[in-house]
Motif scaffolding. Structure first.
Motif, PDB file in Angstrom:
ATOM      1  N   LEU A 178       4.885 -11.029   8.195  1.00  0.00           N
ATOM      2  CA  LEU A 178       4.451 -11.119   9.583  1.00  0.00           C
ATOM      3  C   LEU A 178       3.208 -10.287   9.837  1.00  0.00           C
ATOM      4  CD1 LEU A 178       7.880 -10.960  11.458  1.00  0.00           C
ATOM      5  CD2 LEU A 178       6.567 -12.968  10.783  1.00  0.00           C
ATOM      6  N   LYS A 179       3.124  -9.139   9.171  1.00  0.00           N
ATOM      7  CA  LYS A 179       1.922  -8.314   9.325  1.00  0.00           C
ATOM      8  C   LYS A 179       1.853  -7.279   8.215  1.00  0.00           C
ATOM      9  CE  LYS A 179       3.297  -4.306  12.090  1.00  0.00           C
ATOM     10  NZ  LYS A 179       3.066  -3.507  13.292  1.00  0.00           N
ATOM     11  N   ILE A 180       0.646  -6.947   7.816  1.00  0.00           N
ATOM     12  CA  ILE A 180       0.346  -5.804   6.957  1.00  0.00           C
ATOM     13  C   ILE A 180      -0.958  -5.228   7.499  1.00  0.00           C
ATOM     14  CG2 ILE A 180      -0.249  -4.953   4.666  1.00  0.00           C
ATOM     15  CD1 ILE A 180       2.571  -5.791   4.680  1.00  0.00           C
ATOM     16  N   ARG A 181      -0.912  -4.045   8.008  1.00  0.00           N
ATOM     17  CA  ARG A 181      -2.110  -3.476   8.617  1.00  0.00           C
ATOM     18  C   ARG A 181      -3.178  -3.190   7.563  1.00  0.00           C
ATOM     19  NH1 ARG A 181       1.418   0.294  12.403  1.00  0.00           N
ATOM     20  NH2 ARG A 181       1.579  -1.036  14.247  1.00  0.00           N
ATOM     21  N   ALA A 182      -4.424  -3.507   7.909  1.00  0.00           N
ATOM     22  CA  ALA A 182      -5.604  -3.187   7.089  1.00  0.00           C
ATOM     23  C   ALA A 182      -5.498  -3.763   5.686  1.00  0.00           C
ATOM     24  CB  ALA A 182      -5.817  -1.674   7.018  1.00  0.00           C
TER      25      ALA A 182
ATOM     26  N   ALA B 279       0.846  -1.195   0.000  1.00  0.00           N
ATOM     27  CA  ALA B 279       0.000   0.000   0.000  1.00  0.00           C
ATOM     28  C   ALA B 279       0.881   1.244   0.000  1.00  0.00           C
ATOM     29  CB  ALA B 279      -0.918  -0.015   1.220  1.00  0.00           C
ATOM     30  N   LYS B 280       0.521   2.193  -0.828  1.00  0.00           N
ATOM     31  CA  LYS B 280       1.341   3.380  -1.032  1.00  0.00           C
ATOM     32  C   LYS B 280       1.299   4.306   0.184  1.00  0.00           C
ATOM     33  CE  LYS B 280       1.951   7.173  -4.347  1.00  0.00           C
ATOM     34  NZ  LYS B 280       1.394   7.820  -5.545  1.00  0.00           N
ATOM     35  N   GLY B 281       2.474   4.911   0.476  1.00  0.00           N
ATOM     36  CA  GLY B 281       2.541   5.962   1.478  1.00  0.00           C
ATOM     37  C   GLY B 281       2.827   5.509   2.890  1.00  0.00           C
ATOM     38  N   PHE B 282       3.217   4.248   3.096  1.00  0.00           N
ATOM     39  CA  PHE B 282       3.451   3.751   4.453  1.00  0.00           C
ATOM     40  C   PHE B 282       4.899   3.333   4.649  1.00  0.00           C
ATOM     41  CE2 PHE B 282      -1.104   3.037   3.763  1.00  0.00           C
ATOM     42  CZ  PHE B 282      -1.623   3.694   4.872  1.00  0.00           C
ATOM     43  N   LEU B 283       5.225   3.026   5.898  1.00  0.00           N
ATOM     44  CA  LEU B 283       6.575   2.621   6.266  1.00  0.00           C
ATOM     45  C   LEU B 283       6.580   1.124   6.568  1.00  0.00           C
ATOM     46  CD1 LEU B 283       9.051   4.526   8.479  1.00  0.00           C
ATOM     47  CD2 LEU B 283       8.467   2.199   9.156  1.00  0.00           C
ATOM     48  N   TYR B 284       7.507   0.400   5.934  1.00  0.00           N
ATOM     49  CA  TYR B 284       7.581  -1.055   6.059  1.00  0.00           C
ATOM     50  C   TYR B 284       8.963  -1.481   6.540  1.00  0.00           C
ATOM     51  CZ  TYR B 284       3.374  -0.882   3.174  1.00  0.00           C
ATOM     52  OH  TYR B 284       2.120  -0.604   2.690  1.00  0.00           O
ATOM     53  N   LEU B 285       8.999  -2.609   7.214  1.00  0.00           N
ATOM     54  CA  LEU B 285      10.257  -3.180   7.690  1.00  0.00           C
ATOM     55  C   LEU B 285      10.563  -4.460   6.924  1.00  0.00           C
ATOM     56  CD1 LEU B 285      12.614  -3.462   9.748  1.00  0.00           C
ATOM     57  CD2 LEU B 285      11.021  -4.688  11.244  1.00  0.00           C
ATOM     58  N   ILE B 286      11.774  -4.535   6.377  1.00  0.00           N
ATOM     59  CA  ILE B 286      12.283  -5.759   5.742  1.00  0.00           C
ATOM     60  C   ILE B 286      13.433  -6.252   6.606  1.00  0.00           C
ATOM     61  CG2 ILE B 286      13.171  -6.825   3.645  1.00  0.00           C
ATOM     62  CD1 ILE B 286      10.483  -5.526   3.226  1.00  0.00           C
ATOM     63  N   GLU B 287      13.243  -7.366   7.299  1.00  0.00           N
ATOM     64  CA  GLU B 287      14.278  -7.861   8.197  1.00  0.00           C
ATOM     65  C   GLU B 287      14.714  -9.259   7.779  1.00  0.00           C
ATOM     66  OE1 GLU B 287      12.600  -7.943  12.094  1.00  0.00           O
ATOM     67  OE2 GLU B 287      11.433  -9.760  11.705  1.00  0.00           O
ATOM     68  N   GLY B 288      15.962  -9.578   8.098  1.00  0.00           N
ATOM     69  CA  GLY B 288      16.446 -10.904   7.724  1.00  0.00           C
ATOM     70  C   GLY B 288      17.878 -11.132   8.132  1.00  0.00           C
TER      71      GLY B 288
ATOM     72  N   HIS C 280       4.133  -0.262   9.409  1.00  0.00           N
ATOM     73  CA  HIS C 280       2.819  -0.614   8.871  1.00  0.00           C
ATOM     74  C   HIS C 280       2.794  -2.073   8.430  1.00  0.00           C
ATOM     75  CE1 HIS C 280      -1.074   0.257   7.003  1.00  0.00           C
ATOM     76  NE2 HIS C 280      -0.673  -0.446   5.971  1.00  0.00           N
ATOM     77  N   GLY C 281       3.954  -2.573   7.990  1.00  0.00           N
ATOM     78  CA  GLY C 281       4.059  -3.967   7.555  1.00  0.00           C
ATOM     79  C   GLY C 281       5.447  -4.502   7.811  1.00  0.00           C
ATOM     80  N   VAL C 282       5.553  -5.815   8.013  1.00  0.00           N
ATOM     81  CA  VAL C 282       6.840  -6.450   8.294  1.00  0.00           C
ATOM     82  C   VAL C 282       6.984  -7.689   7.409  1.00  0.00           C
ATOM     83  CG1 VAL C 282       8.309  -7.532  10.024  1.00  0.00           C
ATOM     84  CG2 VAL C 282       6.777  -5.669  10.690  1.00  0.00           C
ATOM     85  N   ILE C 283       8.093  -7.750   6.678  1.00  0.00           N
ATOM     86  CA  ILE C 283       8.415  -8.920   5.857  1.00  0.00           C
ATOM     87  C   ILE C 283       9.725  -9.494   6.373  1.00  0.00           C
ATOM     88  CG2 ILE C 283       8.945  -9.762   3.540  1.00  0.00           C
ATOM     89  CD1 ILE C 283       7.298  -7.456   2.424  1.00  0.00           C
ATOM     90  N   SER C 284       9.692 -10.758   6.766  1.00  0.00           N
ATOM     91  CA  SER C 284      10.864 -11.406   7.340  1.00  0.00           C
ATOM     92  C   SER C 284      11.488 -12.359   6.333  1.00  0.00           C
ATOM     93  CB  SER C 284      10.466 -12.170   8.612  1.00  0.00           C
ATOM     94  OG  SER C 284      11.577 -12.869   9.138  1.00  0.00           O
ATOM     95  N   LEU C 285      12.786 -12.213   6.104  1.00  0.00           N
ATOM     96  CA  LEU C 285      13.552 -13.094   5.218  1.00  0.00           C
ATOM     97  C   LEU C 285      14.421 -14.005   6.084  1.00  0.00           C
ATOM     98  CD1 LEU C 285      14.763 -10.486   2.555  1.00  0.00           C
ATOM     99  CD2 LEU C 285      12.603 -11.729   2.636  1.00  0.00           C
ATOM    100  N   GLU C 286      14.407 -15.284   5.760  1.00  0.00           N
ATOM    101  CA  GLU C 286      15.105 -16.257   6.606  1.00  0.00           C
ATOM    102  C   GLU C 286      15.996 -17.161   5.768  1.00  0.00           C
ATOM    103  OE1 GLU C 286      13.987 -19.554  10.087  1.00  0.00           O
ATOM    104  OE2 GLU C 286      12.411 -18.561   8.934  1.00  0.00           O
ATOM    105  N   VAL C 287      17.203 -17.407   6.271  1.00  0.00           N
ATOM    106  CA  VAL C 287      18.160 -18.310   5.628  1.00  0.00           C
ATOM    107  C   VAL C 287      18.245 -19.582   6.454  1.00  0.00           C
ATOM    108  CG1 VAL C 287      20.536 -18.640   4.870  1.00  0.00           C
ATOM    109  CG2 VAL C 287      19.477 -16.382   4.688  1.00  0.00           C
ATOM    110  N   LEU C 288      17.965 -20.727   5.823  1.00  0.00           N
ATOM    111  CA  LEU C 288      17.996 -22.017   6.518  1.00  0.00           C
ATOM    112  C   LEU C 288      19.182 -22.829   6.011  1.00  0.00           C
ATOM    113  CD1 LEU C 288      14.204 -22.994   6.303  1.00  0.00           C
ATOM    114  CD2 LEU C 288      15.385 -21.891   8.200  1.00  0.00           C
ATOM    115  N   GLN C 289      20.045 -23.214   6.918  1.00  0.00           N
ATOM    116  CA  GLN C 289      21.203 -24.020   6.549  1.00  0.00           C
ATOM    117  C   GLN C 289      20.806 -25.486   6.468  1.00  0.00           C
ATOM    118  OE1 GLN C 289      23.960 -22.671   5.594  1.00  0.00           O
ATOM    119  NE2 GLN C 289      23.391 -20.584   6.183  1.00  0.00           N
ATOM    120  N   ARG C 290      21.272 -26.158   5.430  1.00  0.00           N
ATOM    121  CA  ARG C 290      21.019 -27.587   5.274  1.00  0.00           C
ATOM    122  C   ARG C 290      22.332 -28.346   5.390  1.00  0.00           C
ATOM    123  NH1 ARG C 290      16.998 -28.659   0.283  1.00  0.00           N
ATOM    124  NH2 ARG C 290      18.660 -27.767  -0.955  1.00  0.00           N
TER     125      ARG C 290
END
Length: 492
Positions: free
Chosen positions: A209-213, A25-34, A187-197
């Motif tokens: 993880l979340k996106i409001r509304a 959604a336009k105009g909001f602040l988002y977190l990209i963590e990983g 306003h929203g959180v996207i989590s990136l994860e690295v899995l070791q095999r």
């Protein structure tokens, strides 16, 4: 006032846009963590490049990497960042100047305030539509205090409110620090994860993880980093494909006796599990159905985990099934899959793309044992298989799953996993000893779509073709591998 939340901005990653129901959604602040190496910078560059292609100004504010490093990352992916403003902010240099000028205030307060003011000044000057701040971990270290850090993040959010600017904050996510002050503010959180095999490529997955509304596709979604950027494979949800009408129709194999076992053939839109010990003809039976479909003008796909492409073609040719012309004209798609180089989500996505774009009507997975090697948890495999088979059934695709069982003869036969309840049909092959020879038997154990023949027949691959004999009515204990011959009936 906030910008219209109904306006969606593409992230530049089609799979992620699908998960987000159209984008951010336009105009909001988002977190990209990983984790380090998860692809946060690459994803951020794709977001800005997508905006530049639409005529939107983009600003990349880096507190860690230099402009040359960022341009090098972009060049390695073939990305054009000519229309993106990249600004390097260097806290150490600022801190060096501050220590000489200020003696009353705490250095942490002045350093952080100066860095934030530099960020805000750049945004005011350029008036961008898309902003990246990389990374929040640098600001956290400058703050040196959780309360001060949260206060500054809130001030950042308030500054961007009403500016018609969409902002992505990049943050490191370490195992020892899973709490994030920004998660509750963004306003929203996207989590990136690295899995070791233990072996093979690193597996990567993301979760919104979340996106409001706003609605989004929940759960984990596999992704890869390839030349060109991040590629996301949305989790397959079979329930989204319900409603398609599939006419009941039997798909013949071309072998009359085999079709008789299924009371006319395998029905379209069903899944068939072909189980048995190694070398008993499981792959050959599946190939027989694929060749028959190609002769009818229908497209099929074979994913070979345990056999090379050349070996598969030569073996089929030796049994009188020359697949070359069908492979050349695209009627049969044959892929040699390396489970060590593949994530389950990517594999499922390949099948979905082929069904929807190439119009595959039969899909063969040879074998489930190979697919299991690309999964860490057996439970996850079962759930993912359930979604895949349900999807294929609902779109009218017949699927064949090859399962190699452990053991050769007798009661020691066992399966690495029990997926028979997922399949609509179960075809069982067994070795048995009779007349001083090792022979093979075939029988249908299950058919959901109707009645099936309950007899056990002998099967052989000879004279360049697949041959199935009459029911073995004068034997008992054939499926145990130790039959007893009651006499009177000749073998095949």
């Amino acid at each position: 006032m906030f910008a219209d939340s109904q306006i969606r901005l593409s992230t530049g990653v089609p799979g992620l846009d699908d998960i987000l129901r159209g984008g951010l959604a336009k105009g909001f602040l988002y977190l990209i963590e990983g984790n380090p190496g998860a692809g946060k910078t690459t994803l951020a560059l794709q977001f800005l490049i997508e905006g530049a292609q639409r005529g939107e100004k983009g600003l990349y504010l880096s507190l860690a990497e230099s402009e040359d490093e960022l341009r090098h990352v972009a060049a390695s992916h073939g990305m054009n960042v000519e229309n993106i403003e990249i600004c390097k902010i260097s806290p150490p240099e600022i801190a060096g100047e501050i220590e000489q000028q200020y003696t009353v205030f705490q250095p942490a307060e002045v350093e952080l305030a100066d860095v934030l003011e530099t960020i805000l000044a750049k945004v005011r000057d350029l008036q961008p539509s898309r902003v990246i701040i990389d990374s929040m971990s640098e600001l956290r270290m400058l703050a040196r205090d959780a309360v001060r850090y949260r206060r500054q993040v809130l001030s950042l959010k308030q500054f961007f409110e009403g500016r018609d600017c969409t902002t992505l904050l990049l943050d490191e996510r370490f195992r020892e620090n899973l709490e994030s002050q920004v998660q509750t503010i963004a306003h929203g959180v996207i989590s990136l994860e690295v899995l070791q095999r233990n072996y093979g490529i690193t597996r990567r997955r993301l979760e919104v993880l979340k996106i409001r509304a706003s609605s989004f596709r929940e759960g984990y979604h596999d992704y890869v980093i390839v030349k060109g950027g991040v590629r996301v494979f949305p989790r397959l949800v079979s329930g989204e494909h319900r409603g398609m009408k599939v006419e009941p129709e039997n798909l013949p194999s071309g072998v009359t006796e085999l079709d008789s076992l299924f009371n006319g053939g395998v029905q379209r839109g069903t899944s068939t599990l072909v189980a048995g010990p190694t070398g008993c003809g499981k792959s050959t039976l599946c190939t027989q159905f694929v060749q028959s479909a190609a002769k009818r003008g229908e497209k099929s796909a074979i994913f070979a985990f345990d056999e090379t492409r050349q070996s598969f073609i030569l073996r089929s040719r030796g049994l009188g099934m020359d697949l070359d012309r069908y492979l050349d004209d695209g009627s049969i798609y044959l892929e040699q899959v390396d489970p060590a180089e593949l994530s389950p989500g990517e594999f499922v996505h390949r099948i979905r793309e082929g069904v929807e774009q190439e119009k595959w009507r039969i899909v063969v997975i040879d074998s489930l044992n190979g697919l299991m090697n690309s999964m860490n948890e057996e439970q996850a495999l079962t759930v993912q298989l359930h979604e895949l088979l349900s999807y294929l059934n609902q779109v009218g695709v017949a699927s064949f799953l090859v399962l190699a069982q452990y053991g050769i003869l007798g009661s020691a036969m066992s399966s690495p996993t029990d997926v028979s309840y997922l399949a609509d049909n179960v075809l069982l092959l067994r070795y048995f000893e009779a007349g001083g020879e090792v022979r093979q038997a075939i029988s249908v154990m299950k058919r959901r779509s109707g009645p099936h023949e309950r007899s056990i027949r002998e099967v052989q691959m000879r004279s360049g073709k697949l041959m199935i004999g009459d029911p073995l009515r004068n034997f008992v204990g054939v499926l145990t591998g130790t039959p007893q011959y009651t006499g009177g009936q000749p073998l095949l």
